[in-house]
Write an enzyme that holds these catalytic residues in place. Structure first.
Site, PDB file in Angstrom:
ATOM      1  N   ARG A  65      11.645  21.315 -22.073  1.00 45.17           N
ATOM      2  CA  ARG A  65      12.200  20.019 -21.719  1.00 45.17           C
ATOM      3  C   ARG A  65      12.592  19.167 -22.927  1.00 45.17           C
ATOM      4  O   ARG A  65      11.876  19.075 -23.920  1.00 45.17           O
ATOM      5  CB  ARG A  65      11.193  19.258 -20.850  1.00 45.17           C
ATOM      6  CG  ARG A  65      11.651  17.923 -20.320  1.00 45.17           C
ATOM      7  CD  ARG A  65      12.698  18.069 -19.229  1.00 45.17           C
ATOM      8  NE  ARG A  65      12.163  18.648 -18.006  1.00 45.17           N
ATOM      9  CZ  ARG A  65      12.788  19.585 -17.310  1.00 45.17           C
ATOM     10  NH1 ARG A  65      13.968  20.047 -17.707  1.00 45.17           N
ATOM     11  NH2 ARG A  65      12.260  20.064 -16.203  1.00 45.17           N
ATOM     12  N   ARG A 192       6.135  15.067  -2.042  1.00 45.53           N
ATOM     13  CA  ARG A 192       5.645  16.353  -2.541  1.00 45.53           C
ATOM     14  C   ARG A 192       5.109  17.215  -1.396  1.00 45.53           C
ATOM     15  O   ARG A 192       5.137  18.442  -1.474  1.00 45.53           O
ATOM     16  CB  ARG A 192       4.568  16.120  -3.603  1.00 45.53           C
ATOM     17  CG  ARG A 192       5.084  15.343  -4.808  1.00 45.53           C
ATOM     18  CD  ARG A 192       3.984  15.042  -5.815  1.00 45.53           C
ATOM     19  NE  ARG A 192       4.496  14.311  -6.963  1.00 45.53           N
ATOM     20  CZ  ARG A 192       5.069  14.867  -8.026  1.00 45.53           C
ATOM     21  NH1 ARG A 192       5.211  16.188  -8.079  1.00 45.53           N
ATOM     22  NH2 ARG A 192       5.502  14.136  -9.040  1.00 45.53           N
ATOM     23  N   LYS A 305      -1.186  -5.061  10.502  1.00 38.49           N
ATOM     24  CA  LYS A 305      -1.428  -4.976  11.944  1.00 38.49           C
ATOM     25  C   LYS A 305      -0.625  -5.995  12.752  1.00 38.49           C
ATOM     26  O   LYS A 305      -0.153  -5.682  13.849  1.00 38.49           O
ATOM     27  CB  LYS A 305      -2.920  -5.123  12.225  1.00 38.49           C
ATOM     28  CG  LYS A 305      -3.755  -3.945  11.712  1.00 38.49           C
ATOM     29  CD  LYS A 305      -5.218  -4.102  12.061  1.00 38.49           C
ATOM     30  CE  LYS A 305      -6.029  -2.933  11.519  1.00 38.49           C
ATOM     31  NZ  LYS A 305      -7.459  -3.028  11.880  1.00 38.49           N
ATOM     32  N   ASP A 346      -8.942  -0.777  17.809  1.00 42.46           N
ATOM     33  CA  ASP A 346     -10.038  -1.471  17.118  1.00 42.46           C
ATOM     34  C   ASP A 346     -10.983  -2.123  18.125  1.00 42.46           C
ATOM     35  O   ASP A 346     -12.197  -2.185  17.921  1.00 42.46           O
ATOM     36  CB  ASP A 346      -9.496  -2.561  16.189  1.00 42.46           C
ATOM     37  CG  ASP A 346      -8.936  -2.003  14.889  1.00 42.46           C
ATOM     38  OD1 ASP A 346      -9.362  -0.897  14.502  1.00 42.46           O
ATOM     39  OD2 ASP A 346      -8.095  -2.662  14.277  1.00 42.46           O
ATOM     40  N   ASN A 397     -12.885 -18.358   7.480  1.00 40.42           N
ATOM     41  CA  ASN A 397     -11.785 -17.754   6.729  1.00 40.42           C
ATOM     42  C   ASN A 397     -11.481 -18.581   5.484  1.00 40.42           C
ATOM     43  O   ASN A 397     -11.674 -19.807   5.470  1.00 40.42           O
ATOM     44  CB  ASN A 397     -10.524 -17.659   7.604  1.00 40.42           C
ATOM     45  CG  ASN A 397      -9.483 -16.732   7.009  1.00 40.42           C
ATOM     46  OD1 ASN A 397      -9.774 -15.570   6.756  1.00 40.42           O
ATOM     47  ND2 ASN A 397      -8.287 -17.234   6.782  1.00 40.42           N
ATOM     48  N   ARG A 402      -5.527 -20.738   9.097  1.00 40.57           N
ATOM     49  CA  ARG A 402      -5.467 -19.496   9.879  1.00 40.57           C
ATOM     50  C   ARG A 402      -6.667 -19.390  10.819  1.00 40.57           C
ATOM     51  O   ARG A 402      -6.540 -18.943  11.964  1.00 40.57           O
ATOM     52  CB  ARG A 402      -5.421 -18.280   8.953  1.00 40.57           C
ATOM     53  CG  ARG A 402      -4.095 -18.118   8.227  1.00 40.57           C
ATOM     54  CD  ARG A 402      -4.010 -16.770   7.543  1.00 40.57           C
ATOM     55  NE  ARG A 402      -3.978 -15.684   8.525  1.00 40.57           N
ATOM     56  CZ  ARG A 402      -4.069 -14.389   8.209  1.00 40.57           C
ATOM     57  NH1 ARG A 402      -4.208 -14.032   6.938  1.00 40.57           N
ATOM     58  NH2 ARG A 402      -4.025 -13.470   9.146  1.00 40.57           N
TER      59      ARG A 402
END
Length: 517
Positions: A65, A192, A305, A346, A397, A402
């Site tokens: 190479r 791959r 999700k 879940d 949280n 939220r």
């Protein structure tokens, strides 16, 4: 046939011979002799190396190479050309020459002349970009075939996003075993594996992780044992886990073991999807536009999700009512005409794990005080189950807005994460990623607020015992591992993917083995 080729890339002949032996033992189907790695390389060393490789009976590629395309030792062009010519004369099955050098008259004409005189050797013409995707990929392949029609055209480029892999898949579908198309880096790992399904001429794997010659190159052991390389063919159905990050996920090991146990022609892949909802939607759009890839289902986890639910609502065929109520989807099945179907496993997995550990029924969660940490997809599923059972839930949280929005939706309470130290809840459930591998020395809950009469449930399953669970156990609290929730929801996903019951013994054994490693 898609060859599983192993690069032999070390600095001296003794080490080369050892690596050749190791590659054969591991199950290599082809050897690439990266002669540019050898120090003080000359034709005598080349002759000895090729002779050693020929004793294996495997096809041999000789590569020398150019440093401009990832080569070692900065060998002069004249020497590299001489060594490729000599490799042909010594009976190499293939030689790999950079397309850019082949176009240079003195280089290309010499190679052409030598190949014309030695018709058993084939030519790989290659183009590499170690920084970014190659633009105008089709044009590169057409130029290569125009310059040398019998060539095997190869490109290898750095994928910056998983969506960069689809151009390579399109190339392999078009040209099959006349082409090699590899996406390097962590985003390109799936290229791959999928290469064999698309009948590429070859794909690469290393003998060991520290012997890879490109980023994202898997070991031959992982290709064969984890990703079921030997069983992949054109009819193989593809599945995977969509996540960011995804490296920690044990789902490929677990689901592939279950597929193997049931002798199913399916393989499950790690799908690293970044860039939030935009990246997620582009990925699924690319999948559904290519029915020939035969992707049939996905597990969906952090942070996608909610994006999965929104995608299924706009472009899907059906969404399970429980998933709509929860506001998150963790399982996608590709249905008729590539239409998406959304589910949430879940919910059942978490409720079963919690009630089994406590030795109670779901109804007996009524009026129990529960502190839920987090406001993402897993939290939504668990909160929905708890509220449905009549538990008294407070959502903690980091972003209070939220938590407030979720609490309003499910008619429960909310607080900032920092207030968890003041909780007197009987059950604590962690639905954040705090404590997940590799950051295993972190816990979302101060040890001093855990009491012996509590039940502490950590939905993180890698590691098997998080710091939170260790600390809970130390004070005498009952603990529930995320592995139990994982096992329950994975069994449901297997059933949705295959329409058959999951081999539970294999699922549990593989899960616990993967988490203990």
């Amino acid at each position: 046939m898609t060859y599983l080729a192993v690069p032999i890339a070390v600095k001296d002949l003794k080490s080369c011979k050892e690596q050749i032996a190791a590659a054969c033992k591991a199950g290599a189907e082809m050897l690439e002799l990266r002669t540019d790695y050898i120090e003080a390389l000359d034709t005598n060393k080349l002759k000895e190396l090729i002779a050693a490789a020929k004793q294996t009976g495997l096809p041999i590629i000789v590569t020398c190479r150019d440093t401009a395309q990832g080569g070692q030792n900065n060998l002069p062009a004249a020497l590299r050309r001489q060594l490729l010519v000599e490799a042909v004369k010594l009976g190499a099955d293939l030689i790999d020459c950079e397309f850019a050098n082949f176009l240079k008259e003195d280089f290309g004409q010499t190679i052409k002349k030598t190949l014309a005189e030695n018709k058993k050797t084939k030519l790989i013409l290659s183009e590499h970009n170690f920084k970014e995707p190659i633009e105008n990929l089709y044009e590169i392949y057409e130029e290569i075939y125009s310059a040398f029609p019998d060539a095997i055209a190869k490109t290898a480029y750095q994928a910056k996003h998983i969506n960069d892999c689809f151009d390579a898949f399109d190339i392999l579908r078009e040209y099959g075993d006349k082409a090699i198309a590899i996406c390097m880096g962590r985003f390109g790992i799936i290229s791959r594996i999928i290469a064999k399904k698309l009948n590429a001429f070859l794909t690469f794997a290393s003998v060991a992780e520290d012997q890879s010659t490109a980023q994202g190159q898997l070991t031959i052991e992982k290709m064969k044992n984890l990703y079921r390389y030997d069983s992949i063919n054109g009819d193989t159905e593809l599945f995977g886990v969509i996540a960011d990050p995804v490296e920690h996920s044990i789902s490929p090991a677990v689901l592939n073991a279950c597929f193997a146990a049931e002798k199913m022609n399916k393989v499950y892949l790690p799908l690293l999807v970044t860039d939030g909802q935009a990246g997620f939607e582009e990925f699924l759009d690319s999948i559904t536009a290519r029915a020939w890839l035969n992707f049939r289902g996905f597990s969906v986890t952090i942070p996608h999700k909610v994006s999965a639910l929104e995608y299924a609502q706009r472009k899907g065929e059906y969404i399970e009512p429980a998933a709509v109520q929860i506001g998150a989807v963790n399982t996608l099945v590709v249905g008729t005409n590539e239409r998406i179907i959304g589910y949430n496993t879940d919910y059942a997995g978490a409720m079963d794990a919690l009630t089994n550990a406590m030795g109670i029924s779901k109804k007996q969660l009524h009026n129990k005080t529960v502190a839920v940490l987090g406001a993402g997809g897993a939290a939504r599923a668990i909160i929905a189950g708890l509220v449905d059972a009549g538990a008294k839930v407070t959502i903690y949280n980091r972003t209070i807005l939220r938590a407030q929005e979720l609490a309003k939706e499910f008619e429960c309470h909310s607080a900032r994460l920092g207030k968890i130290a003041e909780t007197d809840a009987k059950i604590i459930i962690n639905c954040t990623s705090v404590g997940m591998h590799p950051k295993i020395d972190e816990s979302p809950v101060p040890k001093e607020c855990i009491k012996p009469m509590m039940t502490v449930f950590d939905t993180v399953y890698n590691p098997l015992e998080t710091l939170l669970l260790k600390q809970a156990k130390e004070v005498g609290a009952r603990t529930v591992s995320g592995s139990e929730m994982f096992i329950g929801q994975a069994a449901e996903q297997f059933k949705l993917f295959t329409h058959k019951n999951c081999p539970m013994e294999v699922l549990r054994k593989t899960t616990l083995k993967a988490l203990s490693e």
